[in-house]
Design a protein around this motif. Structure first.
Motif, PDB file in Angstrom:
ATOM      1  N   VAL A  23       1.039  -1.302   0.087  1.00  0.00           N
ATOM      2  CA  VAL A  23      -0.069  -0.004  -0.113  1.00  0.00           C
ATOM      3  C   VAL A  23       0.890   1.178  -0.068  1.00  0.00           C
ATOM      4  CG1 VAL A  23      -2.035  -1.362   1.175  1.00  0.00           C
ATOM      5  CG2 VAL A  23      -0.215   0.010   2.460  1.00  0.00           C
ATOM      6  N   ALA A  24       0.181   2.403  -0.458  1.00  0.00           N
ATOM      7  CA  ALA A  24       1.222   3.523  -0.318  1.00  0.00           C
ATOM      8  C   ALA A  24       1.469   4.395   0.759  1.00  0.00           C
ATOM      9  CB  ALA A  24       0.235   4.714  -1.353  1.00  0.00           C
ATOM     10  N   ASP A  25       0.554   4.431   1.968  1.00  0.00           N
ATOM     11  CA  ASP A  25       1.084   4.907   3.014  1.00  0.00           C
ATOM     12  C   ASP A  25       0.127   4.063   4.327  1.00  0.00           C
ATOM     13  OD1 ASP A  25      -1.670   6.150   2.716  1.00  0.00           O
ATOM     14  OD2 ASP A  25      -0.909   7.635   1.903  1.00  0.00           O
ATOM     15  N   ILE A  26       0.402   4.645   5.460  1.00  0.00           N
ATOM     16  CA  ILE A  26      -0.324   4.567   6.706  1.00  0.00           C
ATOM     17  C   ILE A  26      -1.968   4.232   6.588  1.00  0.00           C
ATOM     18  CG2 ILE A  26      -0.558   4.596   9.027  1.00  0.00           C
ATOM     19  CD1 ILE A  26       2.046   3.111   8.383  1.00  0.00           C
ATOM     20  N   ALA A  27      -2.393   5.471   6.066  1.00  0.00           N
ATOM     21  CA  ALA A  27      -3.688   5.610   5.975  1.00  0.00           C
ATOM     22  C   ALA A  27      -4.330   4.544   5.103  1.00  0.00           C
ATOM     23  CB  ALA A  27      -4.104   6.873   5.123  1.00  0.00           C
ATOM     24  N   ALA A  28      -3.719   3.959   3.939  1.00  0.00           N
ATOM     25  CA  ALA A  28      -4.045   2.947   3.100  1.00  0.00           C
ATOM     26  C   ALA A  28      -3.838   1.677   3.976  1.00  0.00           C
ATOM     27  CB  ALA A  28      -3.349   3.058   1.984  1.00  0.00           C
ATOM     28  N   ARG A  29      -3.030   1.624   4.659  1.00  0.00           N
ATOM     29  CA  ARG A  29      -2.832   0.437   5.336  1.00  0.00           C
ATOM     30  C   ARG A  29      -3.953   0.254   6.590  1.00  0.00           C
ATOM     31  NH1 ARG A  29       0.728   0.234  10.560  1.00  0.00           N
ATOM     32  NH2 ARG A  29      -1.278   1.241  11.208  1.00  0.00           N
ATOM     33  N   ASN A  30      -4.556   1.404   7.269  1.00  0.00           N
ATOM     34  CA  ASN A  30      -5.518   1.363   8.123  1.00  0.00           C
ATOM     35  C   ASN A  30      -6.719   1.371   7.480  1.00  0.00           C
ATOM     36  OD1 ASN A  30      -3.527   1.670  10.081  1.00  0.00           O
ATOM     37  ND2 ASN A  30      -3.768   3.992  10.195  1.00  0.00           N
ATOM     38  N   ALA A  31      -6.899   1.707   6.221  1.00  0.00           N
ATOM     39  CA  ALA A  31      -8.120   1.185   5.423  1.00  0.00           C
ATOM     40  C   ALA A  31      -8.393  -0.001   5.267  1.00  0.00           C
ATOM     41  CB  ALA A  31      -8.263   2.269   4.397  1.00  0.00           C
ATOM     42  N   LEU A  32      -7.637  -0.898   5.396  1.00  0.00           N
ATOM     43  CA  LEU A  32      -7.612  -2.144   4.997  1.00  0.00           C
ATOM     44  C   LEU A  32      -8.645  -2.903   6.292  1.00  0.00           C
ATOM     45  CD1 LEU A  32      -4.107  -3.280   4.132  1.00  0.00           C
ATOM     46  CD2 LEU A  32      -6.107  -3.112   2.489  1.00  0.00           C
ATOM     47  N   ALA A  33      -9.158  -3.903   5.815  1.00  0.00           N
ATOM     48  CA  ALA A  33     -10.139  -4.513   6.974  1.00  0.00           C
ATOM     49  C   ALA A  33      -9.818  -5.993   6.927  1.00  0.00           C
ATOM     50  CB  ALA A  33     -11.726  -4.346   6.512  1.00  0.00           C
ATOM     51  N   PRO A  34      -8.654  -6.237   7.467  1.00  0.00           N
ATOM     52  CA  PRO A  34      -8.447  -7.659   7.339  1.00  0.00           C
ATOM     53  C   PRO A  34      -9.193  -8.467   8.254  1.00  0.00           C
ATOM     54  CG  PRO A  34      -6.557  -6.046   8.425  1.00  0.00           C
ATOM     55  CD  PRO A  34      -7.895  -5.172   8.191  1.00  0.00           C
ATOM     56  N   THR A  35      -9.394  -9.746   7.470  1.00  0.00           N
ATOM     57  CA  THR A  35     -10.301 -10.686   8.322  1.00  0.00           C
ATOM     58  C   THR A  35      -9.364 -11.952   8.609  1.00  0.00           C
ATOM     59  OG1 THR A  35     -10.800 -11.608   6.147  1.00  0.00           O
ATOM     60  CG2 THR A  35     -12.415 -10.088   6.959  1.00  0.00           C
TER      61      THR A  35
ATOM     62  N   PHE B  98       3.374  -4.333   3.190  1.00  0.00           N
ATOM     63  CA  PHE B  98       4.503  -3.260   3.093  1.00  0.00           C
ATOM     64  C   PHE B  98       4.052  -2.029   2.628  1.00  0.00           C
ATOM     65  CE2 PHE B  98       7.542  -0.801   0.655  1.00  0.00           C
ATOM     66  CZ  PHE B  98       8.605  -0.784   1.310  1.00  0.00           C
ATOM     67  N   VAL B  99       4.216  -0.837   3.605  1.00  0.00           N
ATOM     68  CA  VAL B  99       3.755   0.541   3.428  1.00  0.00           C
ATOM     69  C   VAL B  99       4.969   1.188   2.682  1.00  0.00           C
ATOM     70  CG1 VAL B  99       2.960   2.336   4.513  1.00  0.00           C
ATOM     71  CG2 VAL B  99       2.186  -0.012   5.267  1.00  0.00           C
ATOM     72  N   ARG B 100       4.712   1.748   1.679  1.00  0.00           N
ATOM     73  CA  ARG B 100       5.744   2.460   0.868  1.00  0.00           C
ATOM     74  C   ARG B 100       6.273   3.641   1.683  1.00  0.00           C
ATOM     75  NH1 ARG B 100       2.809   1.300  -4.399  1.00  0.00           N
ATOM     76  NH2 ARG B 100       3.864  -0.379  -5.494  1.00  0.00           N
ATOM     77  N   ASN B 101       5.388   4.244   2.316  1.00  0.00           N
ATOM     78  CA  ASN B 101       6.053   5.615   2.965  1.00  0.00           C
ATOM     79  C   ASN B 101       5.072   5.635   4.280  1.00  0.00           C
ATOM     80  OD1 ASN B 101       5.889   7.919   3.997  1.00  0.00           O
ATOM     81  ND2 ASN B 101       5.206   9.271   2.491  1.00  0.00           N
ATOM     82  N   ALA B 102       5.960   5.109   5.015  1.00  0.00           N
ATOM     83  CA  ALA B 102       5.354   4.843   6.478  1.00  0.00           C
ATOM     84  C   ALA B 102       5.655   5.966   7.469  1.00  0.00           C
ATOM     85  CB  ALA B 102       5.863   3.534   6.897  1.00  0.00           C
TER      86      ALA B 102
ATOM     87  N   TRP C 253      -1.756  -3.689  14.293  1.00  0.00           N
ATOM     88  CA  TRP C 253      -0.509  -3.923  13.330  1.00  0.00           C
ATOM     89  C   TRP C 253       0.677  -3.960  13.966  1.00  0.00           C
ATOM     90  CZ3 TRP C 253      -1.257  -4.834   8.551  1.00  0.00           C
ATOM     91  CH2 TRP C 253      -2.564  -4.641   7.771  1.00  0.00           C
ATOM     92  N   ILE C 254       1.551  -4.817  13.890  1.00  0.00           N
ATOM     93  CA  ILE C 254       2.798  -5.017  14.460  1.00  0.00           C
ATOM     94  C   ILE C 254       3.944  -4.808  13.438  1.00  0.00           C
ATOM     95  CG2 ILE C 254       4.409  -6.541  15.306  1.00  0.00           C
ATOM     96  CD1 ILE C 254       1.898  -8.245  16.261  1.00  0.00           C
ATOM     97  N   LYS C 255       4.824  -3.618  13.408  1.00  0.00           N
ATOM     98  CA  LYS C 255       5.791  -3.472  12.594  1.00  0.00           C
ATOM     99  C   LYS C 255       7.060  -4.289  12.887  1.00  0.00           C
ATOM    100  CE  LYS C 255       8.733  -0.170  13.237  1.00  0.00           C
ATOM    101  NZ  LYS C 255       9.501   1.082  13.491  1.00  0.00           N
ATOM    102  N   THR C 256       7.473  -4.967  11.618  1.00  0.00           N
ATOM    103  CA  THR C 256       8.648  -6.005  11.735  1.00  0.00           C
ATOM    104  C   THR C 256       9.832  -5.539  11.354  1.00  0.00           C
ATOM    105  OG1 THR C 256       7.782  -6.832   9.588  1.00  0.00           O
ATOM    106  CG2 THR C 256       6.936  -7.818  11.490  1.00  0.00           C
ATOM    107  N   SER C 257       9.740  -4.372  10.366  1.00  0.00           N
ATOM    108  CA  SER C 257      10.988  -3.946   9.894  1.00  0.00           C
ATOM    109  C   SER C 257      10.744  -2.650   9.139  1.00  0.00           C
ATOM    110  CB  SER C 257      11.878  -4.875   9.079  1.00  0.00           C
ATOM    111  OG  SER C 257      11.122  -5.167   7.774  1.00  0.00           O
ATOM    112  N   GLU C 258      11.952  -1.879   8.800  1.00  0.00           N
ATOM    113  CA  GLU C 258      11.899  -0.421   8.403  1.00  0.00           C
ATOM    114  C   GLU C 258      12.643  -0.718   7.067  1.00  0.00           C
ATOM    115  OE1 GLU C 258      12.532   2.686  10.800  1.00  0.00           O
ATOM    116  OE2 GLU C 258      11.458   1.718  12.432  1.00  0.00           O
ATOM    117  N   ALA C 259      12.363   0.120   5.826  1.00  0.00           N
ATOM    118  CA  ALA C 259      13.203  -0.040   4.744  1.00  0.00           C
ATOM    119  C   ALA C 259      14.249   1.075   5.051  1.00  0.00           C
ATOM    120  CB  ALA C 259      12.356   0.369   3.437  1.00  0.00           C
TER     121      ALA C 259
END
Length: 139
Positions: free
Chosen positions: A24-36, A42-46, A68-74
């Motif tokens: 996804v592009a950013d954190i907002a896009a990650r947060n918009a996901l509705a995981p089941t 991977f967030v391109r701009n975190a 959400w659990i961050k596992t690494s940073e680019a």
């Protein structure tokens, strides 16, 4: 009735989902996901994550805790450390340490000093006993 093929299919689907990566592009896009289910993202701009200074980051979605659990940073891929940025470093400067290493075992008369040895308690110079009053190390 569930058979072996159904079980194998369910296991395969579960493994495929666990290995799937969403980008996804950013954190907002990650947060918009509705995981089941658990997800890898991977967030391109975190940078909206306060723990990410620049670049992207990988996250896992923990379904049980809905978090959400961050596992690494680019950004850590291109880290260049400086002496001043090190924690727990010696109080000596890098230049002082370099000088100490360069001067270790450095003597103006090293060639002569290297000729000194001891055998059976006797001091030798260039493989021979010196022609002096002190012909042993018991002085």
């Amino acid at each position: 009735m569930i058979n072996e093929a159904d079980i194998t299919s369910m296991i395969s689907a579960g493994l495929a989902a666990a290995n799937e990566l969403t980008i996804v592009a950013d954190i907002a896009a990650r947060n918009a996901l509705a995981p089941t289910r658990a997800m890898n993202v991977f967030v391109r701009n975190a940078t909206a994550d306060t723990t990410v200074a620049s670049g992207g980051a990988y996250y896992l979605y923990d379904l049980a805790n809905t978090a959400w659990i961050k596992t690494s940073e680019a950004e850590s891929l291109d880290v260049v450390l400086t002496w001043n940025a090190l924690q727990g470093k010696p109080t000596s400067t890098a230049a002082q340490i370099d000088a100490a290493v360069g001067n270790s075992h450095s003597h103006a008369n090293k060639t002569q000093l290297d000729k000194i040895s001891e055998t059976d308690g006797n001091l030798y110079y260039n493989g021979s006993l010196p022609k002096t009053a002190w012909a042993s190390t018991n002085w």
